[in-house]
Design an enzyme around this catalytic site. Structure first.
Site, PDB file in Angstrom:
ATOM      1  N   ALA A  40       1.252  -0.977   0.061  1.00  0.00           N
ATOM      2  CA  ALA A  40      -0.436  -0.236  -0.149  1.00  0.00           C
ATOM      3  C   ALA A  40       0.594   1.402   0.041  1.00  0.00           C
ATOM      4  CB  ALA A  40      -0.767  -0.162   1.208  1.00  0.00           C
ATOM      5  N   GLY A  41       1.959   1.033  -0.481  1.00  0.00           N
ATOM      6  CA  GLY A  41       3.252   2.565   0.012  1.00  0.00           C
ATOM      7  C   GLY A  41       3.660   2.660   1.311  1.00  0.00           C
ATOM      8  N   LEU A  42       3.295   1.673   1.826  1.00  0.00           N
ATOM      9  CA  LEU A  42       3.148   1.707   3.613  1.00  0.00           C
ATOM     10  C   LEU A  42       4.464   1.389   3.903  1.00  0.00           C
ATOM     11  CD1 LEU A  42      -0.827   2.606   5.203  1.00  0.00           C
ATOM     12  CD2 LEU A  42       1.093   4.224   3.588  1.00  0.00           C
ATOM     13  N   SER A  43       5.858   0.614   2.997  1.00  0.00           N
ATOM     14  CA  SER A  43       6.652  -0.085   3.298  1.00  0.00           C
ATOM     15  C   SER A  43       5.935  -1.068   4.968  1.00  0.00           C
ATOM     16  CB  SER A  43       7.681   0.705   4.006  1.00  0.00           C
ATOM     17  OG  SER A  43       8.777   0.654   3.865  1.00  0.00           O
ATOM     18  N   ASP A  59      12.804   3.945   3.715  1.00  0.00           N
ATOM     19  CA  ASP A  59      11.801   2.922   4.212  1.00  0.00           C
ATOM     20  C   ASP A  59      12.447   2.391   5.851  1.00  0.00           C
ATOM     21  OD1 ASP A  59      10.487   3.435   2.265  1.00  0.00           O
ATOM     22  OD2 ASP A  59      10.093   1.680   1.303  1.00  0.00           O
ATOM     23  N   TYR A 108       9.711   1.502 -10.911  1.00  0.00           N
ATOM     24  CA  TYR A 108      10.312   2.479 -10.568  1.00  0.00           C
ATOM     25  C   TYR A 108      12.012   2.415 -10.669  1.00  0.00           C
ATOM     26  CZ  TYR A 108      11.822   2.804  -5.627  1.00  0.00           C
ATOM     27  OH  TYR A 108      13.282   3.822  -4.451  1.00  0.00           O
TER      28      TYR A 108
HETATM   29  P1  ADP Z   1       5.270  -1.547   0.668  1.00  0.00           P
HETATM   30  O1  ADP Z   1       6.588  -2.248   1.745  1.00  0.00           O
HETATM   31  O2  ADP Z   1       4.875  -0.940   0.312  1.00  0.00           O
HETATM   32  O3  ADP Z   1       4.043  -2.415   1.408  1.00  0.00           O
HETATM   33  P2  ADP Z   1       6.366  -4.169  -0.936  1.00  0.00           P
HETATM   34  O4  ADP Z   1       6.462  -4.356  -2.134  1.00  0.00           O
HETATM   35  O5  ADP Z   1       8.012  -3.433  -0.699  1.00  0.00           O
HETATM   36  O6  ADP Z   1       5.166  -3.205  -0.637  1.00  0.00           O
HETATM   37  O7  ADP Z   1       6.473  -4.912   0.318  1.00  0.00           O
HETATM   38  C1  ADP Z   1       5.475  -5.947   0.555  1.00  0.00           C
HETATM   39  C2  ADP Z   1       6.174  -7.494   0.156  1.00  0.00           C
HETATM   40  O8  ADP Z   1       6.781  -7.873   1.550  1.00  0.00           O
HETATM   41  C3  ADP Z   1       5.149  -8.683   0.422  1.00  0.00           C
HETATM   42  O9  ADP Z   1       4.378  -8.988  -0.713  1.00  0.00           O
HETATM   43  C4  ADP Z   1       4.893  -9.227   0.839  1.00  0.00           C
HETATM   44  O10 ADP Z   1       6.025 -10.280  -0.106  1.00  0.00           O
HETATM   45  C5  ADP Z   1       5.985  -8.809   2.021  1.00  0.00           C
HETATM   46  N1  ADP Z   1       5.373  -8.952   3.184  1.00  0.00           N
HETATM   47  C6  ADP Z   1       5.565  -7.691   4.230  1.00  0.00           C
HETATM   48  N2  ADP Z   1       4.854  -8.063   5.510  1.00  0.00           N
HETATM   49  C7  ADP Z   1       4.485  -8.791   5.419  1.00  0.00           C
HETATM   50  C8  ADP Z   1       3.987 -10.310   6.276  1.00  0.00           C
HETATM   51  N3  ADP Z   1       3.631  -9.618   7.575  1.00  0.00           N
HETATM   52  N4  ADP Z   1       4.450 -11.462   5.946  1.00  0.00           N
HETATM   53  C9  ADP Z   1       4.710 -11.654   5.245  1.00  0.00           C
HETATM   54  N5  ADP Z   1       5.354 -11.393   4.046  1.00  0.00           N
HETATM   55  C10 ADP Z   1       5.186  -9.473   4.151  1.00  0.00           C
HETATM   56 MG    MG Z   2       8.329  -1.757   0.387  1.00  0.00          MG
END
Ligand code: ADP
Ligand code: MG
Length: 394
Positions: free
Chosen positions: A129-132, A183, A235
């Site tokens: 969601a772009g919230l890292s 981030d 990106y």
């Molecule tokens: P953002 O960092 O903006 O949320 P990203 O694409 O950088 O988006 O990272 C999302 C990815 O990080 C997910 O697809 C997953 O692979 C991993 N991830 C994040 N949080 C979790 C979690 N709680 N459990 C498992 N994987 C996670």
């Molecule tokens: Mg990320």
């Protein structure tokens, strides 16, 4: 998005660890997601950004092992992932577990003594969601490893900054996402009730008081739930364009270009696309400085104008917005927001708005109604306050 409290998630992740591994974890650590107030796509240009830590966090229940095996489970994913530390690579373990294993890989490569772990994670940070959520996951694991192996990296700002750099490497090399440094620094270094002014050239950080509630306002985050994948080519393409422009201009990063020299500099670039990208980066870095000044002066109206200008620049010059983000920000403004902008990498994800405290429900409702009218997926809006960095919970 989960509405669970931190205490609830600590209890849930502890219970899940016991169910999965048959014993209580050595402890539980957590790290926050972040929202960047302003300074987007500036981190990899040696620029400035201004994130806050979110109340939403990722929690890791972790135990040390005597061998080198890493076993990983997430409440947000199926199955168990396993890998030996020496086998960790861009291909292994792959998937979400790369974000966890990558941290161990980066720490060991940096000469730190780390061993195997059993890990269960659970999170209230929305994914993608772009919230890292990715940095929150890495930093929660990094915090656990630091304490379990007595590395002491959480004890000082220097240690936390070193950790942030290692988590960036984990994400770049093992998870294959070419993100900049914002981030992980936010997740490890942001303080409560403050925004973190991060100079991505020098690595210097400064806490800037950020308390909208005290000024009768709220920061409303809207997750547009529009598709967003940092790992796809967009990106990386923006990043490449900036590096190419810097080469043409003979500077190490676009940070070297003073705002006063912008017009002359743009004349030395031969494509309109490069001119747009450079104009965004240089003006956006200046907007961060102006935002910090306006926050210190208590001038929220000016902060709002800078948010709007940032959004226009990201939409028109950097071309990383999308219809959902444009509709959400325009609707927020039309319903009394002082300013609104997309935040994070773009192509979907979230936007933020500074909203008078009494109009939060109205703005969230208006954005939801506008999305329904356009036939978009329903958005999720929530007000946030600047929260605490990575720490041990239990
Ligand atoms: P953002 O960092 O903006 O949320 P990203 O694409 O950088 O988006 O990272 C999302 C990815 O990080 C997910 O697809 C997953 O692979 C991993 N991830 C994040 N949080 C979790 C979690 N709680 N459990 C498992 N994987 C996670
Ligand atoms: Mg990320």
């Amino acid at each position: 998005m989960s509405e669970r409290s931190g205490a609830e998630v600590v209890a849930a992740v502890t219970a899940a660890f016991e169910r999965t591994f048959g014993a209580a974890p050595d402890g539980v650590w957590s790290a926050p997601g972040r929202v960047n107030l302003i300074g987007e796509h500036t981190d990899y240009n040696g620029g400035l950004c201004l994130p806050i830590a979110l109340p939403q966090r990722t929690f890791a229940a972790v135990s040390r092992r005597d061998d080198d095996l890493v076993r990983m489970v997430s409440a947000q994913q199926e199955g168990t992932s396993e890998v030996e530390i020496d086998d960790i690579s861009p291909d292994r373990p792959g998937g979400w577990a790369a974000y966890v294993a990558g941290v161990l890989w980066a720490l060991r490569r940096d000469g730190l003594e780390v061993g195997g772990l059993d890990v269960v994670v659970d999170s209230t940070v929305p994914f993608g969601a772009g919230l890292s959520s990715s940095a929150a996951l890495e930093c929660a694991v990094a915090a656990a490893v630091s304490d379990l192996h007595g590395l002491g990296l959480l004890d000082s700002a220097e240690g936390r900054a070193r950790f942030a750099a290692l988590c960036v490497e984990a994400e770049n090399v093992i998870a294959g996402a070419p993100t900049g440094g914002m981030d992980q620094s936010a997740s490890l270094l942001c303080d409560e009730a403050a925004a973190l002014l991060l100079d991505c050239r020098s690595g210097d950080t400064e806490q800037v008081p950020f308390d909208l509630a005290g000024a009768g306002h709220a920061l409303l985050v809207t997750d547009t739930r529009a598709e967003h994948a940092l790992v796809d080519g967009q990106y990386a393409a923006r990043r490449d364009a900036c590096e190419q422009a810097a080469r043409v201009l003979g500077v190490e990063t676009l940070r070297e270009i003073a705002p006063a020299d912008l017009d002359g500099t743009l004349g030395r670039l031969d494509s309109e696309e490069q001119r747009q990208r450079v104009r965004h980066v240089v003006t956006e870095i200046e907007r961060v400085t102006l935002t910090v000044g306006a926050l210190r002066a208590g001038d929220l109206a000016e902060v709002g104008r800078l948010f709007d200008a940032s959004h226009a620049s990201l939409r028109d010059d950097y071309e990383v917005s999308c219809d959902e983000l444009d509709v959400a920000t325009a609707t927020a403004r039309a319903h009394g927001a002082l300013g609104a902008r997309m935040t994070g990498g773009g192509f979907g994800g979230s936007c933020i708005a500074i909203v008078p405290a009494g109009r939060v429900e109205e703005v969230a409702g208006a954005v939801a109604a506008a999305f329904e009218e356009h036939g978009y997926t329903p958005p999720v809006s929530f007000a946030v306050v600047a929260s605490a960095p990575a720490h041990r919970d239990a």
